[in-house]
Design an enzyme around this catalytic site. Structure first.
Site, PDB file in Angstrom:
ATOM      1  N   ASP A   1      33.844  11.637 -42.172  1.00 40.28           N
ATOM      2  CA  ASP A   1      34.424  11.857 -40.850  1.00 40.28           C
ATOM      3  C   ASP A   1      33.281  12.200 -39.901  1.00 40.28           C
ATOM      4  O   ASP A   1      32.101  12.090 -40.265  1.00 40.28           O
ATOM      5  CB  ASP A   1      35.486  12.954 -40.893  1.00 40.28           C
ATOM      6  CG  ASP A   1      34.912  14.329 -41.228  1.00 40.28           C
ATOM      7  OD1 ASP A   1      33.708  14.417 -41.580  1.00 40.28           O
ATOM      8  OD2 ASP A   1      35.647  15.321 -41.123  1.00 40.28           O
TER       9      ASP A   1
ATOM     10  N   GLU B   1      45.165  16.115 -43.582  1.00 34.56           N
ATOM     11  CA  GLU B   1      44.080  15.254 -43.112  1.00 34.56           C
ATOM     12  C   GLU B   1      44.515  14.414 -41.914  1.00 34.56           C
ATOM     13  O   GLU B   1      43.737  14.203 -40.985  1.00 34.56           O
ATOM     14  CB  GLU B   1      43.587  14.355 -44.248  1.00 34.56           C
ATOM     15  CG  GLU B   1      42.839  15.083 -45.348  1.00 34.56           C
ATOM     16  CD  GLU B   1      41.584  15.779 -44.857  1.00 34.56           C
ATOM     17  OE1 GLU B   1      41.026  15.373 -43.822  1.00 34.56           O
ATOM     18  OE2 GLU B   1      41.162  16.751 -45.506  1.00 34.56           O
TER      19      GLU B   1
ATOM     20  N   TYR C   1      38.714   7.036 -45.246  1.00 30.20           N
ATOM     21  CA  TYR C   1      38.461   8.477 -45.232  1.00 30.20           C
ATOM     22  C   TYR C   1      39.606   9.259 -45.867  1.00 30.20           C
ATOM     23  O   TYR C   1      39.395  10.091 -46.750  1.00 30.20           O
ATOM     24  CB  TYR C   1      38.231   8.968 -43.796  1.00 30.20           C
ATOM     25  CG  TYR C   1      38.365  10.457 -43.670  1.00 30.20           C
ATOM     26  CD1 TYR C   1      37.347  11.295 -44.105  1.00 30.20           C
ATOM     27  CD2 TYR C   1      39.527  11.037 -43.164  1.00 30.20           C
ATOM     28  CE1 TYR C   1      37.474  12.681 -44.033  1.00 30.20           C
ATOM     29  CE2 TYR C   1      39.667  12.411 -43.094  1.00 30.20           C
ATOM     30  CZ  TYR C   1      38.639  13.230 -43.520  1.00 30.20           C
ATOM     31  OH  TYR C   1      38.774  14.587 -43.457  1.00 30.20           O
TER      32      TYR C   1
END
Length: 560
Positions: free
Chosen positions: A212, A111, A194
Site C-alpha cells: 500500500d 482493509e 493488496y
C-alpha cells in the site's frame, strides 16, 4: 534458527553489475559483489544492483522490525488485530474453521475500510459493521440499502457495494467459506492484489506480500529508489521486492504457514504510518541500518561529496529519475529552537545563498530570517517553543533528505463542475408533505446512493437567473408517475454549496419547489428508471443520501 547475516557497513567503490540484455527491474534484485558506496546527489550515479534490498541479507534488522512491532502492536488499539490461529496446532473441527473464516472476513472488512481513510475514523464503523454482520454469511444476507446505510460517512461507497457483492460470491461457492490463498481471493469482486495479500498473510499465515502507500514509501527509501511510487515501473519493482522480503523473513518454502507473514506485513504498514511517514522520524526507525536513503542523508550531513565516477550507460540504473538541485530546495529548513542557541541582540544581514549542496545539507542553524516550519505540541506554560527531545540538528537534516523519497508528483487539479439540485416537496390536501429522491446508477461516483433530482449546469449558466431557469426546465422535463412536474412552483433559492471529491470540486445550486395537489401523499408511487420515491421529512435521516445531499437537506431543515 539460521545464523544471523549482517551487511557490512564499510563503504567501497561501486561495483557495476552488467545489465546488458536484462530489464532494469531484474538487475535490481541481483546482489552486488561488494557493498556499494552511497549514491549522492546531484548525480546519484549508481548501478541497478544498488537497489538490492539490504534487509534480505541482514536478519538482525528484520528481527528488529518484528520485535519493534511487538512493542507497538497494542499501543494503537485496533479491533481487527487478533492472534493468528495455527491450524496445525488445533483440531480440525468445524468451530476452528469458522473462527479462521471469521478472522479472514474481519481482515477483509478492515482493509477495505482503511483504504483512503484514517484508522481513528474506521474503528467505530468497523465495530458497528461487525455487530450488524459478524460473519460473511450474515453480510451476504443483508439488504444492499442497509449496507450502504452502515457505510454512510466513510465515502467511496463503491467499496461497500463490492464488499457486499464479494460476500454473496463467497456464499455462492460450494464451500461457502473464504478462499485461503491469493488466487482464490482475487476471484472475489473488489479484492485486488493488496487486499488478497493482507487476508492471506494475516488470517491464513501465508508468505504473501502487501503493497500500500505506506509500504511503498518504506521500500522506496530502503532501496534508495527515486521514482514516483505510483509509476508502473516502481510498483512492479516494489511488489517483487516485497515478495522477496516476506519469503526470506518467513523462511518460505520450508515454512509454508506461520504467524510471521501477518506480523511482517502489519509491521511494514505500521512503520510507514507512524515512523517512515512523509516527514519521517528516522532516529526512531528500527531498520535505518539497511536504508539507502538514510545512508545517503548521513553521508551528505558528513559533507561527503558526490562521486565523479561516470558509469557506462549499460551499467547505469534506468529506474531512478534525476534528483536535482530543484528537488533539494524542497527540503524544509532546520528548527532553530535548540535550547543552547541564544538569539543575538543584533543580526547581520543574511548572506545570499547559492544553489550548492552544502546549503541544503549543512547541519548548522539557519539564519533568523529563514521561514521556519515548526510543530509546537504541548508547549509548557510561558514557553513559546518546545524542544523536541532526542532529535539533533543532524537527525533533522537526514530526516529531511529521506522525506524526498519516493519522488513527489504534483497532484492534478480537481475537475470543477456545477449542478442544480431540485428539492421538490409534494404538499397534499391533507396537509402532509413528502420529498422526491432518486437513486444514482449502480456504478460510478456515489454508486447506488440516493439524491435529490439534479442536473449538471453548462458553461452558459453563468448568472443566477440562467441557473434558476435551467433548474426549472430540467425539473419540468422529469417524468414522475402520477405527478405533473410542470406544476412545481419555485419557493426559494439557496447560497451555493461546495462539495469536494477526490477528483472533483462540485458546486451545488439548491432550489426548493412545491407541488400542491388534491391527491393524498400516501397514494404517491414511482415506476420506471431511475428508481424514485417520495419520503417524509421525518424519515429522510434514514435514507442513504450522500454527504453533499445531506448538506442540501440541511438547508431545508434549518429553514423550516
Amino acid at each position: 534458527m539460521p545464523p544471523r547475516r549482517t551487511a557490512s557497513s564499510k563503504p567501497s567503490k561501486a561495483v557495476p553489475t552488467k545489465s546488458k540484455g536484462k530489464p532494469a527491474w531484474s538487475i535490481a534484485f541481483e546482489k552486488p559483489e561488494r557493498p556499494l558506496i552511497a549514491a549522492l546527489p546531484p548525480a546519484r550515479a549508481h548501478s541497478p544492483s544498488y537497489h538490492f534490498p539490504l534487509l534480505i541479507d541482514n536478519q538482525s534488522q528484520y528481527d528488529a522490525l518484528l520485535d519493534w512491532f511487538k512493542t507497538v502492536e497494542d499501543s494503537r488499539t485496533m479491533p481487527w488485530r487478533k492472534a493468528w490461529i495455527d491450524r496445525t496446532q488445533t483440531s480440525t473441527s468445524g468451530d476452528t474453521d469458522q473462527t479462521i473464516n471469521k478472522r479472514a472476513y474481519e481482515v477483509w472488512v478492515s482493509e477495505v475500510m482503511l483504504q483512503q481513510t484514517r484508522v481513528s475514523t474506521v474503528i467505530p464503523y468497523f465495530n458497528n459493521w461487525i455487530s450488524k454482520w459478524p460473519t460473511v454469511q450474515d453480510l451476504a444476507k443483508a439488504e444492499h440499502e442497509d449496507v450502504l446505510a452502515a457505510w454512510r460517512g466513510l465515502g467511496y461507497y463503491s467499496r461497500a457495494t463490492r464488499l457486499h457483492e464479494g460476500a454473496r460470491a463467497v456464499m455462492a461457492k460450494p464451500s461457502q467459506s473464504m478462499p485461503d490463498d491469493v488466487s482464490g481471493l482475487l476471484g472475489l469482486p473488489g479484492i485486488g492484489h493488496y487486499t488478497a495479500g493482507a487476508i492471506a498473510s494475516i488470517a491464513f499465515g501465508r508468505a504473501e506480500p502487501v503493497l500500500d502507500g505506506n509500504v511503498a514509501r518504506v521500500l522506496s527509501r530502503q532501496l534508495g529508489l527515486y521514482l514516483d511510487a505510483k509509476d508502473k515501473r516502481a510498483t512492479d519493482v516494489l511488489w517483487k521486492i516485497a515478495d522477496q522480503l516476506i519469503k526470506e523473513v518467513c523462511k518460505y518454502p520450508e515454512v509454508k504457514f506461520s504467524a510471521v507473514p501477518g506480523h511482517w506485513n502489519q509491521a511494514m504498514m505500521e512503520l510507514g504510518s507512524t515512523i517512515c511517514t512523509p516527514r519521517p522520524k528516522c532516529e526512531e526507525c528500527p531498520i535505518q541500518e539497511t536504508c539507502r536513503a538514510y545512508g545517503e542523508g548521513v553521508a551528505l550531513s558528513n559533507d561527503r561529496q558526490s562521486t565523479t565516477e561516470v558509469l557506462d550507460i549499460e551499467d547505469a540504473c534506468t529506474l531512478c529519475e534525476q534528483l536535482g538541485i530543484g528537488d533539494l530546495t524542497t527540503i524544509p529548513e532546520e528548527d532553530p529552537s535548540d535550547e543552547d542557541e541564544k538569539p543575538a541582540k543584533k543580526r547581520k544581514a543574511p548572506t545570499r545563498q547559492t544553489n550548492t549542496l552544502s546549503n541544503y545539507f549543512a547541519i548548522s542553524t539557519p539564519s533568523a530570517s529563514s521561514n521556519v516550519d515548526t510543530e509546537d505540541e504541548d508547549a509548557s506554560a510561558g514557553s513559546k517553543k518546545r524542544k523536541v527531545p532526542g532529535v539533533s540538528k543532524r537527525s533533522r537534516s537526514v530526516n529531511s533528505y529521506c522525506s524526498l523519497f519516493p519522488k513527489k508528483v504534483a497532484k492534478k487539479k480537481a475537475k470543477e463542475e456545477e449542478c442544480a439540485v431540485c428539492l421538490v416537496e409534494f404538499y397534499s390536501s391533507d396537509g402532509e408533505s413528502k420529498w422526491l429522491i432518486e437513486q444514482r446508477p449502480a456504478t460510478g461516483l456515489l454508486a447506488s446512493l440516493w439524491q435529490f433530482p439534479q442536473a449538471t449546469l453548462s458553461a452558459a449558466d453563468m448568472t443566477a437567473a440562467s441557473r434558476k431557469a435551467s433548474a426549472q426546465k430540467y425539473l419540468s422535463s422529469l417524468s414522475v408517475s402520477g405527478v405533473d412536474m410542470t406544476k412545481a412552483r419555485h419557493i426559494a433559492s439557496f447560497d451555493p454549496l461546495v462539495h469536494v471529491f477526490t477528483h472533483l470540486r462540485l458546486t451545488m445550486h439548491a432550489y426548493r419547489y412545491r407541488i400542491a395537489d388534491k391527491a393524498e401523499a400516501d397514494s404517491l408511487t414511482c415506476t420506471g428508471a431511475p428508481a424514485r420515491k417520495w419520503v417524509t421529512a421525518s424519515s429522510m435521516d434514514n435514507e442513504t443520501l450522500s454527504t453533499g445531499m445531506r448538506k442540501c437537506w440541511e438547508l431545508i431543515a434549518k429553514k423550516d
